[in-house]
Design a protein around this motif. Structure first.
Motif, mmCIF file in Angstrom:
data_model
loop_
_atom_site.group_PDB
_atom_site.id
_atom_site.type_symbol
_atom_site.label_atom_id
_atom_site.label_comp_id
_atom_site.label_asym_id
_atom_site.label_seq_id
_atom_site.Cartn_x
_atom_site.Cartn_y
_atom_site.Cartn_z
ATOM 1 N N ASN A 1 47.900 37.463 44.339
ATOM 2 C CA ASN A 1 47.859 38.671 43.517
ATOM 3 C C ASN A 1 46.697 38.558 42.538
ATOM 4 O OD1 ASN A 1 50.270 39.910 44.604
ATOM 5 N ND2 ASN A 1 51.422 38.333 43.504
ATOM 6 N N VAL A 2 46.000 39.666 42.322
ATOM 7 C CA VAL A 2 44.782 39.650 41.513
ATOM 8 C C VAL A 2 44.882 40.681 40.388
ATOM 9 C CG1 VAL A 2 42.273 39.883 41.522
ATOM 10 C CG2 VAL A 2 43.445 38.960 43.542
ATOM 11 N N ASP A 3 44.685 40.219 39.173
ATOM 12 C CA ASP A 3 44.543 41.094 38.001
ATOM 13 C C ASP A 3 43.149 40.886 37.424
ATOM 14 O OD1 ASP A 3 47.179 42.054 38.157
ATOM 15 O OD2 ASP A 3 47.932 40.383 36.955
ATOM 16 N N THR A 4 42.622 41.920 36.773
ATOM 17 C CA THR A 4 41.304 41.776 36.153
ATOM 18 C C THR A 4 41.245 42.589 34.865
ATOM 19 O OG1 THR A 4 38.906 41.985 36.491
ATOM 20 C CG2 THR A 4 40.301 43.676 37.505
ATOM 21 N N TRP A 5 40.417 42.128 33.941
ATOM 22 C CA TRP A 5 40.206 42.834 32.681
ATOM 23 C C TRP A 5 38.809 42.504 32.182
ATOM 24 C CZ3 TRP A 5 43.883 38.971 33.379
ATOM 25 C CH2 TRP A 5 43.625 37.741 32.770
ATOM 26 N N VAL A 6 38.384 43.234 31.157
ATOM 27 C CA VAL A 6 37.096 42.985 30.508
ATOM 28 C C VAL A 6 37.357 42.385 29.140
ATOM 29 C CG1 VAL A 6 35.068 44.068 29.450
ATOM 30 C CG2 VAL A 6 35.794 44.740 31.751
ATOM 31 N N ARG A 7 36.746 41.241 28.889
ATOM 32 C CA ARG A 7 36.820 40.583 27.574
ATOM 33 C C ARG A 7 35.493 40.841 26.865
ATOM 34 N NH1 ARG A 7 40.508 38.011 24.091
ATOM 35 N NH2 ARG A 7 41.414 36.854 25.853
ATOM 36 N N LEU A 8 35.542 41.510 25.718
ATOM 37 C CA LEU A 8 34.336 41.824 24.965
ATOM 38 C C LEU A 8 33.935 40.677 24.047
ATOM 39 C CD1 LEU A 8 35.182 45.516 23.994
ATOM 40 C CD2 LEU A 8 33.730 44.705 25.871
ATOM 41 N N GLU A 9 32.684 40.703 23.611
ATOM 42 C CA GLU A 9 32.182 39.672 22.695
ATOM 43 C C GLU A 9 33.029 39.602 21.423
ATOM 44 O OE1 GLU A 9 28.039 38.569 20.298
ATOM 45 O OE2 GLU A 9 28.183 40.418 21.482
ATOM 46 N N SER A 10 33.568 40.742 21.008
ATOM 47 C CA SER A 10 34.399 40.796 19.799
ATOM 48 C C SER A 10 35.735 40.084 19.972
ATOM 49 C CB SER A 10 34.660 42.260 19.425
ATOM 50 O OG SER A 10 35.388 42.906 20.459
ATOM 51 N N GLY A 11 36.122 39.843 21.231
ATOM 52 C CA GLY A 11 37.413 39.248 21.525
ATOM 53 C C GLY A 11 38.416 40.244 22.074
ATOM 54 N N ASP A 12 38.114 41.547 21.961
ATOM 55 C CA ASP A 12 39.021 42.572 22.475
ATOM 56 C C ASP A 12 39.124 42.500 23.988
ATOM 57 O OD1 ASP A 12 39.353 43.458 19.894
ATOM 58 O OD2 ASP A 12 37.947 45.134 20.088
ATOM 59 N N VAL A 13 40.305 42.823 24.510
ATOM 60 C CA VAL A 13 40.534 42.916 25.948
ATOM 61 C C VAL A 13 40.788 44.374 26.299
ATOM 62 C CG1 VAL A 13 42.064 42.301 27.854
ATOM 63 C CG2 VAL A 13 41.442 40.580 26.157
ATOM 64 N N ILE A 14 40.048 44.920 27.263
ATOM 65 C CA ILE A 14 40.216 46.304 27.690
ATOM 66 C C ILE A 14 40.228 46.365 29.215
ATOM 67 C CG2 ILE A 14 39.118 47.258 25.614
ATOM 68 C CD1 ILE A 14 36.585 47.672 27.279
ATOM 69 N N GLN A 15 40.605 47.534 29.732
ATOM 70 C CA GLN A 15 40.521 47.833 31.163
ATOM 71 C C GLN A 15 41.300 46.835 32.034
ATOM 72 O OE1 GLN A 15 36.324 48.049 32.071
ATOM 73 N NE2 GLN A 15 35.907 49.233 30.242
ATOM 74 N N THR A 16 42.499 46.496 31.641
ATOM 75 C CA THR A 16 43.318 45.591 32.452
ATOM 76 C C THR A 16 43.938 46.357 33.618
ATOM 77 O OG1 THR A 16 43.832 44.238 30.516
ATOM 78 C CG2 THR A 16 45.276 44.004 32.422
ATOM 79 N N VAL A 17 43.668 45.913 34.842
ATOM 80 C CA VAL A 17 44.202 46.572 36.033
ATOM 81 C C VAL A 17 44.653 45.512 37.029
ATOM 82 C CG1 VAL A 17 42.734 48.613 35.761
ATOM 83 C CG2 VAL A 17 41.930 46.698 37.166
ATOM 84 N N SER A 18 45.522 45.924 37.951
ATOM 85 C CA SER A 18 45.963 45.058 39.040
ATOM 86 C C SER A 18 45.289 45.513 40.328
ATOM 87 C CB SER A 18 47.487 45.131 39.195
ATOM 88 O OG SER A 18 48.131 44.598 38.060
ATOM 89 N N LEU A 19 44.606 44.609 40.985
ATOM 90 C CA LEU A 19 43.887 44.942 42.216
ATOM 91 C C LEU A 19 44.813 44.733 43.407
ATOM 92 C CD1 LEU A 19 40.407 43.379 41.394
ATOM 93 C CD2 LEU A 19 41.232 45.707 40.965
ATOM 94 N N ASN A 20 45.756 45.663 43.532
ATOM 95 C CA ASN A 20 46.754 45.549 44.590
ATOM 96 C C ASN A 20 46.671 46.749 45.526
ATOM 97 O OD1 ASN A 20 47.864 47.642 43.063
ATOM 98 N ND2 ASN A 20 49.264 46.272 41.987
ATOM 99 N N GLU A 21 47.666 46.905 46.391
ATOM 100 C CA GLU A 21 47.621 47.943 47.414
ATOM 101 C C GLU A 21 47.721 49.349 46.853
ATOM 102 O OE1 GLU A 21 50.499 47.120 50.381
ATOM 103 O OE2 GLU A 21 49.517 45.291 51.093
ATOM 104 N N THR A 22 48.180 49.501 45.612
ATOM 105 C CA THR A 22 48.286 50.832 45.031
ATOM 106 C C THR A 22 47.126 51.159 44.093
ATOM 107 O OG1 THR A 22 49.613 50.059 43.143
ATOM 108 C CG2 THR A 22 50.800 50.715 45.151
#
Length: 377
Positions: A333-354
């Motif tokens: 199972n694969v999840d992905t997100w963007v970690r910004l230089e500030s430390g914030d985490v955004i755009q968390t998604v699951s790369l699954n069949e849906t």
């Protein structure tokens, strides 16, 4: 004509470090991209080149990953000389070396110029007669003593740039994964399947494959277009794909080979600096048609060189595996997100069949589903 320097492979395959899951069935990968160091040595360059090193150090501290990928454009080869480019590479990889992280890299379109030899700067090398430099794969094992890999990481050289010491007569290098590399990929994949069966995998290539451009044209008709199905920054319109411009779309065989790869979850690309979203193969939301096709992800601009004034950061990819006692032991199972230089985490998604059929809620940032603008001085 000055001869291209010859080098010996610095890390032979048998001496590569063994990459294993360091957490309970979890493997986190941080992807840095488009650092573009070495743009100017006499004025703004040294200070600009120190910034991405700080960004990388901060993100490594936040994430504490199991592995790091630099998805090309470590340097801007047009402004870098063959005699000093290794200094930039040493500076770039210093955060990983200092923190003892295993890492890998791809090559793209800024590594070969009249003043810079692609062969002289390689970090890993393709087999003989395979076009490009960084075509290779790495197994990820469950533990230090496990025999079968839990996943395979494929790396490709999307090439580009100008031939070393060539002013005229076919000086341009094609900017796509060429036929010899595709043939090598198919052969290696078949060997893995014969020995270990089908193994889940990811792929890394600097210049995006053409299906990502086709998706953008279908789903995002204007610059900065928003769609909750594919959250992320979308200010590179159109996406620059392999074989772009006068070359046309020349990655058909590479695209076909990716589609043939069973259990290839996703493909990660950089190249454009103001984009960071993941999409389905051709924009279809009927997942019965697309669930076997790999998803396509654009990573985050990490460097302060090149264009773009969005907040810097990194794409993080988390792989989760079932217990070895489970019947679905090979499930990944694969999840992905963007970690910004500030430390914030955004755009968390699951790369699954849906993925692609669900709508994700907007991040609490300016622009709804899109990343906020953050102008750095």
């Amino acid at each position: 004509m000055t001869p291209v320097p010859t080098f010996t492979l610095p890390v032979k395959p048998k001496s590569r470090p063994r990459i294993s899951l360091s957490r309970e069935n979890i493997f986190n990968i941080v992807i840095f991209s488009d650092l573009h160091c070495g743009e100017d040595e006499s004025t703004f360059g040294p200070e600009q080149d120190r910034k991405p090193t700080k960004v990388m150090g901060k993100i490594l501290d936040f994430e504490e990953p199991d592995f790091v990928v630099i998805n090309s454009d470590l340097i801007t080869g047009e402004n870098t000389m063959i005699e000093n480019s290794t200094q930039y590479v040493s500076q770039i990889v210093s955060p990983m070396v200092a923190k003892n992280y295993h890492w890998a890299s791809t090559y793209g379109n800024h590594y070969t110029q009249y003043n810079l030899s692609r062969e002289a700067r390689f970090l890993e090398h393709s087999p003989k007669k395979v076009g490009g430099v960084t075509n290779y794969w790495l197994p990820v094992y469950r533990s230090d003593d496990s025999a079968a890999p839990a996943a395979i990481l494929y790396f490709f050289d999307s090439q580009g740039g100008e031939k070393y010491q060539r002013w005229r007569f076919a000086k341009w290098i094609p900017n796509w994964v060429e036929a010899s590399a595709v043939k090598w990929f198919r052969r290696e994949r078949e060997c893995i399947e014969k020995r270990r069966g089908v193994v889940p995998s990811l792929a890394f290539v600097h210049i995006p494959p053409t299906p990502l451009l086709q998706l953008q044209k279908k789903m995002f008709p204007r610059k900065g277009g928003k769609d909750g199905h594919f959250p992320g920054l979308n200010d590179d319109v159109p996406v620059a794909d392999q074989g772009e411009g006068r070359w046309g779309h020349k990655d058909k065989e590479f695209v076909k080979a990716l589609l043939e790869t069973k259990w290839l979850n996703s493909v990660y690309s950089g190249h454009g600096h103001v984009k960071s979203w993941c999409g389905t193969w051709a924009g279809e939301r009927d997942m019965e048609k697309t669930k076997k096709e790999p998803l396509l992800c654009l990573v985050k601009h990490t460097g302060y060189g090149g264009y773009g004034n969005w907040e810097r950061g990194s794409r993080v990819v988390q792989l989760k595996f079932g217990e070895e006692s489970d019947k679905d032991v090979k499930e990944m199972n694969v999840d992905t997100w963007v970690r910004l230089e500030s430390g914030d985490v955004i755009q968390t998604v699951s790369l699954n069949e849906t993925y692609g059929s669900n709508i994700y809620p907007a991040d609490d940032v300016e622009g709804g589903y899109m990343i906020r603008i953050y102008f750095n001085e």
